[in-house]
Design a protein around this motif. Structure first.
Motif, PDB file in Angstrom:
ATOM      1  N   THR A  19       0.847  -1.194   0.000  1.00 30.17           N
ATOM      2  CA  THR A  19       0.000   0.000   0.000  1.00 30.17           C
ATOM      3  C   THR A  19       0.879   1.239   0.000  1.00 30.17           C
ATOM      4  OG1 THR A  19      -1.755  -1.134   1.232  1.00 30.17           O
ATOM      5  CG2 THR A  19      -1.801   1.275   1.219  1.00 30.17           C
ATOM      6  N   LEU A  20       0.724   2.072  -1.013  1.00 31.93           N
ATOM      7  CA  LEU A  20       1.442   3.337  -1.076  1.00 31.93           C
ATOM      8  C   LEU A  20       0.568   4.432  -0.487  1.00 31.93           C
ATOM      9  CD1 LEU A  20       2.935   3.205  -4.697  1.00 31.93           C
ATOM     10  CD2 LEU A  20       4.048   2.576  -2.544  1.00 31.93           C
ATOM     11  N   GLU A  21       1.143   5.236   0.367  1.00 29.74           N
ATOM     12  CA  GLU A  21       0.426   6.363   0.958  1.00 29.74           C
ATOM     13  C   GLU A  21       0.719   7.603   0.123  1.00 29.74           C
ATOM     14  OE1 GLU A  21       0.050   5.017   5.585  1.00 29.74           O
ATOM     15  OE2 GLU A  21       1.756   6.302   5.066  1.00 29.74           O
ATOM     16  N   HIS A  49       4.287  13.288   6.838  1.00 34.46           N
ATOM     17  CA  HIS A  49       5.472  14.043   6.442  1.00 34.46           C
ATOM     18  C   HIS A  49       6.575  13.105   5.965  1.00 34.46           C
ATOM     19  CE1 HIS A  49       8.623  17.048   6.452  1.00 34.46           C
ATOM     20  NE2 HIS A  49       9.358  16.267   7.222  1.00 34.46           N
ATOM     21  N   SER A  50       7.190  13.446   4.832  1.00 40.51           N
ATOM     22  CA  SER A  50       8.282  12.652   4.306  1.00 40.51           C
ATOM     23  C   SER A  50       9.164  13.534   3.443  1.00 40.51           C
ATOM     24  CB  SER A  50       7.737  11.483   3.465  1.00 40.51           C
ATOM     25  OG  SER A  50       8.792  10.698   2.950  1.00 40.51           O
ATOM     26  N   THR A  51      10.487  13.458   3.651  1.00 38.36           N
ATOM     27  CA  THR A  51      11.419  14.215   2.831  1.00 38.36           C
ATOM     28  C   THR A  51      12.565  13.311   2.389  1.00 38.36           C
ATOM     29  OG1 THR A  51      12.712  14.926   4.762  1.00 38.36           O
ATOM     30  CG2 THR A  51      10.923  16.378   4.038  1.00 38.36           C
ATOM     31  N   GLY A  52      13.092  13.582   1.212  1.00 34.36           N
ATOM     32  CA  GLY A  52      14.250  12.837   0.731  1.00 34.36           C
ATOM     33  C   GLY A  52      13.937  11.392   0.379  1.00 34.36           C
ATOM     34  N   SER A 190       8.026   9.687   7.241  1.00 34.58           N
ATOM     35  CA  SER A 190       7.377   8.420   6.895  1.00 34.58           C
ATOM     36  C   SER A 190       7.974   7.794   5.640  1.00 34.58           C
ATOM     37  CB  SER A 190       5.885   8.656   6.677  1.00 34.58           C
ATOM     38  OG  SER A 190       5.250   7.496   6.183  1.00 34.58           O
ATOM     39  N   HIS A 191       8.035   6.457   5.608  1.00 33.05           N
ATOM     40  CA  HIS A 191       8.401   5.750   4.375  1.00 33.05           C
ATOM     41  C   HIS A 191       7.276   5.868   3.345  1.00 33.05           C
ATOM     42  CE1 HIS A 191      12.032   3.830   5.880  1.00 33.05           C
ATOM     43  NE2 HIS A 191      11.386   3.422   6.958  1.00 33.05           N
ATOM     44  N   ARG A 192       6.063   6.120   3.811  1.00 33.04           N
ATOM     45  CA  ARG A 192       4.863   6.231   2.981  1.00 33.04           C
ATOM     46  C   ARG A 192       4.585   4.947   2.192  1.00 33.04           C
ATOM     47  NH1 ARG A 192       3.298  12.338   1.634  1.00 33.04           N
ATOM     48  NH2 ARG A 192       1.323  11.236   1.599  1.00 33.04           N
ATOM     49  N   ASP A 206      13.920  -0.976  10.556  1.00 27.46           N
ATOM     50  CA  ASP A 206      14.164   0.273   9.837  1.00 27.46           C
ATOM     51  C   ASP A 206      12.908   1.120   9.690  1.00 27.46           C
ATOM     52  OD1 ASP A 206      17.124   0.143   8.511  1.00 27.46           O
ATOM     53  OD2 ASP A 206      16.256  -1.853   8.737  1.00 27.46           O
ATOM     54  N   GLY A 207      11.894   0.775  10.463  1.00 29.49           N
ATOM     55  CA  GLY A 207      10.690   1.594  10.473  1.00 29.49           C
ATOM     56  C   GLY A 207       9.651   1.254   9.420  1.00 29.49           C
ATOM     57  N   PHE A 208       9.817   0.153   8.678  1.00 26.96           N
ATOM     58  CA  PHE A 208       8.807  -0.255   7.708  1.00 26.96           C
ATOM     59  C   PHE A 208       7.645  -0.934   8.437  1.00 26.96           C
ATOM     60  CE2 PHE A 208      12.570   0.069   4.984  1.00 26.96           C
ATOM     61  CZ  PHE A 208      12.048   0.843   3.951  1.00 26.96           C
ATOM     62  N   VAL A 209       6.454  -0.467   8.150  1.00 22.34           N
ATOM     63  CA  VAL A 209       5.253  -0.905   8.871  1.00 22.34           C
ATOM     64  C   VAL A 209       4.557  -2.037   8.123  1.00 22.34           C
ATOM     65  CG1 VAL A 209       2.959  -0.192   9.666  1.00 22.34           C
ATOM     66  CG2 VAL A 209       4.910   1.370   9.900  1.00 22.34           C
TER      67      VAL A 209
END
Length: 221
Positions: A19-21, A49-52, A190-192, A206-209
């Motif tokens: 799922t892509l956010e 929020h996501s940057t880079g 967020s990885h989104r 690594d924070g992947f949900v």
């Protein structure tokens, strides 16, 4: 992207959904339909929020250079930005684009000679997670039920897909992945992306949900 702790030790046998956010749900639906990969994804509206660099890429493996060019052309026509033009290399032929929602896609083939037409067919879809410690993250997923299909020390790991899986999941060093994609390694927020397949939700090293999910369905909100 900051390191995260485990929320659960739920059984996990394969990746069943991706799922892509996205900020603009309707625009994302139009793009992925035009690109030709909407059957492999779910979409969810999000203002996270996501940057880079978001720490992952989705890759398409196809039969030949003409099909690589076809998918890249469709993506660009639909609004994607070229990060790496399609070129020949030691391993084959491929290119990299960034979708309007920010997701990076790599389209490649092991064939170097253009011996056939653009089939617009996908042989394989791989979700490549950029991680800080490949060996530790490999063990994290093995402990939760994934089976290793390929492993190259602390550089790359590919897990075996389940019977209902349409997307493979693999691990690669985050810095090496960013270099391969042609983007700076830095990123925050967020990885989104949300992965499905576990009995209960958890977050990896690594924070992947991951969340509980059934079989992969066509693009939806």
């Amino acid at each position: 992207m900051v390191m995260a702790t485990t929320a659960s030790t739920a059984a996990l046998t394969s990746l069943t959904s991706v799922t892509l956010e996205v900020a603009d749900l309707e625009a994302a639906r139009r793009f992925y339909s035009a690109f030709g990969v909407d059957a492999y994804l779910r979409l969810r509206a999000s203002e996270a929020h996501s940057t880079g660099f978001r720490g992952f890429t989705l890759g398409l493996t196809v039969s030949g250079p003409a099909t690589v060019d076809g998918f890249l052309g469709a993506a660009v026509d639909a609004g994607a930005t070229v990060l790496k033009p399609a070129t020949k290399s030691l391993w084959g032929y491929g290119g990299v684009v960034r979708a309007p929602d920010g997701t990076i896609w790599k389209i490649a083939t092991s064939a170097k000679k253009d011996t056939g037409p653009d089939t617009r067919e996908i042989d394989e879809v791989v979700l490549l997670l950029g991680v800080e410690a490949v060996k530790a993250t490999k063990q994290f997923y093995v402990d939760r039920g994934l089976t290793v299909a390929k492993s190259f020390g602390g550089k790359y790991v590919e897990f075996a897909p389940g019977r209902s899986s349409r997307v493979k999941v693999a691990l690669y060093k985050r810095r090496a992945l960013a270099k391969d994609l042609g983007v700076p390694v830095d990123g925050a927020g967020s990885h989104r992306i949300v992965l499905g397949g576990a009995a209960d939700a958890f977050t990896d090293l690594d924070g992947f949900v991951w969340e509980a999910s059934g079989s992969l369905a066509p693009t939806q909100s």
